[in-house]
Design a protein around this motif. Sequence first.
Motif, PDB file in Angstrom:
ATOM      1  N   ASN A 230       0.851  -1.192   0.000  1.00  0.00           N
ATOM      2  CA  ASN A 230       0.000   0.000   0.000  1.00  0.00           C
ATOM      3  C   ASN A 230       0.892   1.251   0.000  1.00  0.00           C
ATOM      4  O   ASN A 230       1.113   1.861   1.042  1.00  0.00           O
ATOM      5  N   PRO A 231       1.394   1.648  -1.156  1.00  0.00           N
ATOM      6  CA  PRO A 231       2.382   2.733  -1.239  1.00  0.00           C
ATOM      7  C   PRO A 231       1.880   4.090  -0.755  1.00  0.00           C
ATOM      8  O   PRO A 231       2.684   4.932  -0.349  1.00  0.00           O
ATOM      9  N   LYS A 232       0.566   4.339  -0.777  1.00  0.00           N
ATOM     10  CA  LYS A 232       0.039   5.670  -0.498  1.00  0.00           C
ATOM     11  C   LYS A 232      -0.413   5.866   0.950  1.00  0.00           C
ATOM     12  O   LYS A 232      -0.885   6.944   1.312  1.00  0.00           O
ATOM     13  N   VAL A 233      -0.262   4.861   1.783  1.00  0.00           N
ATOM     14  CA  VAL A 233      -0.772   4.945   3.151  1.00  0.00           C
ATOM     15  C   VAL A 233      -0.018   5.994   3.966  1.00  0.00           C
ATOM     16  O   VAL A 233       1.180   6.225   3.766  1.00  0.00           O
ATOM     17  N   SER A 234      -0.733   6.645   4.885  1.00  0.00           N
ATOM     18  CA  SER A 234      -0.140   7.608   5.811  1.00  0.00           C
ATOM     19  C   SER A 234       0.093   6.940   7.165  1.00  0.00           C
ATOM     20  O   SER A 234      -0.716   6.127   7.607  1.00  0.00           O
ATOM     21  N   PHE A 235       1.198   7.316   7.816  1.00  0.00           N
ATOM     22  CA  PHE A 235       1.516   6.802   9.151  1.00  0.00           C
ATOM     23  C   PHE A 235       1.435   7.935  10.166  1.00  0.00           C
ATOM     24  O   PHE A 235       1.956   9.027   9.940  1.00  0.00           O
ATOM     25  N   ILE A 236       0.770   7.654  11.275  1.00  0.00           N
ATOM     26  CA  ILE A 236       0.740   8.588  12.398  1.00  0.00           C
ATOM     27  C   ILE A 236       1.306   7.851  13.609  1.00  0.00           C
ATOM     28  O   ILE A 236       0.733   6.857  14.059  1.00  0.00           O
ATOM     29  N   PHE A 237       2.437   8.322  14.113  1.00  0.00           N
ATOM     30  CA  PHE A 237       3.068   7.729  15.290  1.00  0.00           C
ATOM     31  C   PHE A 237       2.756   8.583  16.515  1.00  0.00           C
ATOM     32  O   PHE A 237       2.710   9.814  16.437  1.00  0.00           O
ATOM     33  N   THR A 238       2.560   7.924  17.626  1.00  0.00           N
ATOM     34  CA  THR A 238       2.383   8.630  18.884  1.00  0.00           C
ATOM     35  C   THR A 238       2.901   7.755  20.020  1.00  0.00           C
ATOM     36  O   THR A 238       3.047   6.542  19.865  1.00  0.00           O
TER      37      THR A 238
ATOM     38  N   SER B  19      12.716   9.663  20.438  1.00  0.00           N
ATOM     39  CA  SER B  19      13.860   9.938  19.565  1.00  0.00           C
ATOM     40  C   SER B  19      13.777   9.135  18.277  1.00  0.00           C
ATOM     41  O   SER B  19      14.041   9.656  17.180  1.00  0.00           O
ATOM     42  N   ALA B  20      13.402   7.868  18.394  1.00  0.00           N
ATOM     43  CA  ALA B  20      13.317   7.000  17.217  1.00  0.00           C
ATOM     44  C   ALA B  20      12.214   7.455  16.271  1.00  0.00           C
ATOM     45  O   ALA B  20      12.383   7.438  15.040  1.00  0.00           O
ATOM     46  N   ILE B  21      11.068   7.850  16.828  1.00  0.00           N
ATOM     47  CA  ILE B  21       9.968   8.319  15.978  1.00  0.00           C
ATOM     48  C   ILE B  21      10.404   9.535  15.172  1.00  0.00           C
ATOM     49  O   ILE B  21      10.145   9.638  13.963  1.00  0.00           O
ATOM     50  N   HIS B  22      11.123  10.457  15.827  1.00  0.00           N
ATOM     51  CA  HIS B  22      11.549  11.663  15.110  1.00  0.00           C
ATOM     52  C   HIS B  22      12.623  11.355  14.070  1.00  0.00           C
ATOM     53  O   HIS B  22      12.854  12.173  13.171  1.00  0.00           O
ATOM     54  N   ASN B  23      13.227  10.191  14.149  1.00  0.00           N
ATOM     55  CA  ASN B  23      14.153   9.766  13.092  1.00  0.00           C
ATOM     56  C   ASN B  23      13.419   9.361  11.812  1.00  0.00           C
ATOM     57  O   ASN B  23      14.007   9.362  10.729  1.00  0.00           O
ATOM     58  N   VAL B  24      12.150   8.988  11.940  1.00  0.00           N
ATOM     59  CA  VAL B  24      11.406   8.514  10.760  1.00  0.00           C
ATOM     60  C   VAL B  24      10.287   9.453  10.342  1.00  0.00           C
ATOM     61  O   VAL B  24       9.725   9.297   9.252  1.00  0.00           O
ATOM     62  N   VAL B  25       9.939  10.424  11.202  1.00  0.00           N
ATOM     63  CA  VAL B  25       8.881  11.367  10.841  1.00  0.00           C
ATOM     64  C   VAL B  25       9.340  12.228   9.659  1.00  0.00           C
ATOM     65  O   VAL B  25      10.416  12.811   9.677  1.00  0.00           O
ATOM     66  N   GLU B  26       8.516  12.275   8.637  1.00  0.00           N
ATOM     67  CA  GLU B  26       8.810  13.074   7.448  1.00  0.00           C
ATOM     68  C   GLU B  26       7.494  13.325   6.707  1.00  0.00           C
ATOM     69  O   GLU B  26       7.045  12.485   5.924  1.00  0.00           O
ATOM     70  N   PRO B  27       6.871  14.486   6.962  1.00  0.00           N
ATOM     71  CA  PRO B  27       5.561  14.762   6.354  1.00  0.00           C
ATOM     72  C   PRO B  27       5.528  14.594   4.839  1.00  0.00           C
ATOM     73  O   PRO B  27       4.504  14.189   4.292  1.00  0.00           O
ATOM     74  N   ARG B  28       6.625  14.884   4.160  1.00  0.00           N
ATOM     75  CA  ARG B  28       6.639  14.714   2.698  1.00  0.00           C
ATOM     76  C   ARG B  28       6.420  13.265   2.294  1.00  0.00           C
ATOM     77  O   ARG B  28       5.962  12.973   1.194  1.00  0.00           O
TER      78      ARG B  28
END
Length: 317
Positions: free
Chosen positions: A177-185, A208-217
Motif C-alpha cells: 500500500n504505497p500511499k498509506v499515511s503513518f501517524i506515530f504517537t 527519539s526513534a519516531i523523530h528519526n522517521v517522521v517526514e511529512p513529505r
Amino acid sequence: MNLQTEIQLHSQKHNQIDYSSKLLLLGSCFSENIGNKFQYYKFQSSLNPFGILFHPLAIENLISRSVNKEYYIEEDLYFQNEQWCCLDAHSKLSSTSKEELLARLNRQIDNTNNYLSTATHVIITLGTSWVYRHIASDAIVANCHKLPQKQFLKELLSVEQVSESFEATISLVRSVNPKVSFIFTVSPVRHLKDGFIQNTQSKSHLISAIHNVVEPRKQQYYFPSYEIMMDELRDYRFYNEDMLHPNNLAINCIWDKFKNVWISENTELTMQEVDVVQKGLKHKPFNIKSEAHQLFVTKLQSHIKDLCNKYPHFSFD
C-alpha cells in the motif's frame, strides 16, 4: 492569568481523516482509547487485531506475518494456566482449544493482510522500549502470558533498534500500500513496573526513534499524545486511581486535540450527528409505551436511516 501551558497544534492540511478513510490502529492500551473513539463515531477502522502490543518489535513482527501471510502452526503455541497462548499476541486471543487459537491467529493474519492493502492511515501508539526475550527460542515476545520469569531476559531497545523497526514496518506496509499515511504517537501511560527512571529512558528512546522517521513529505507524522499529558495536563487529577493510566477526562482532552488536527470540519458535523444517535440509543425512558417515547424512537430511527443511506458502512446494531 494563564494557569496552564498549551501545546500549539495546527490542523493537518493533507491526508485528513474523514468517513471515506480506513484506519488501522496498532499498539498500546492508549491506542484502544483512541480506537474506541473512532469506533463510537462509526469510522471505518480496525483496532489491534492481535490485541494490545506495547513495543515496536511486536508490531513489526505481526505486520511482517500479515503482509507475508506467514501463518502460525502448533509449535508456535504454549500451554499455560490451562489455556493455549501465543507469545506474539495478547491474551485476549488465547483459548482452551489449540485449534481455536490457531484459527483466531491465522484469521487475523488474513484480515490484517486485506486491511493493510486498502488502509489510508496506520496509527501506531508505542508504550515502551523494554522487551522480553524468550530464552528457549531467542525471540523477542509481545506478551509473556505469565510464563515463569526465569524463561525470559529483559532488554532495553536502543534508539537505533527502534528506528530500524519503524523503518521495517513502514517498508512492509508500503510494499502492499504505497500511499498509506503513518501517524506515530507515544502512549502517556506510565510503565512504572519498569521503574521511574527506566520508564523515562524507555519513552525517550521511543520519541527519539519516531523523530528519526517522521517526514511529512513521505506521509509519516507524529502526534504528541505523551507531551499533551506530561506538559499540558500535568496533574494527577487526569489519572485513574492507579496513577498510571489517563482517565476519561484526559483521554477526551487528547482526543479533542487529535480531532482538531486530523479530522476535517465537514466530518466533525457528521460526528455530531452520530453522537446524537449514540446518546439516543442509550436513552432509558420512564415509560417505554408512552406516546412521547414512541415519537422519540420514530425520529431516532429516521435519523439512523438517513445516516446509513449516506454512509453505507454505518451500523448501529
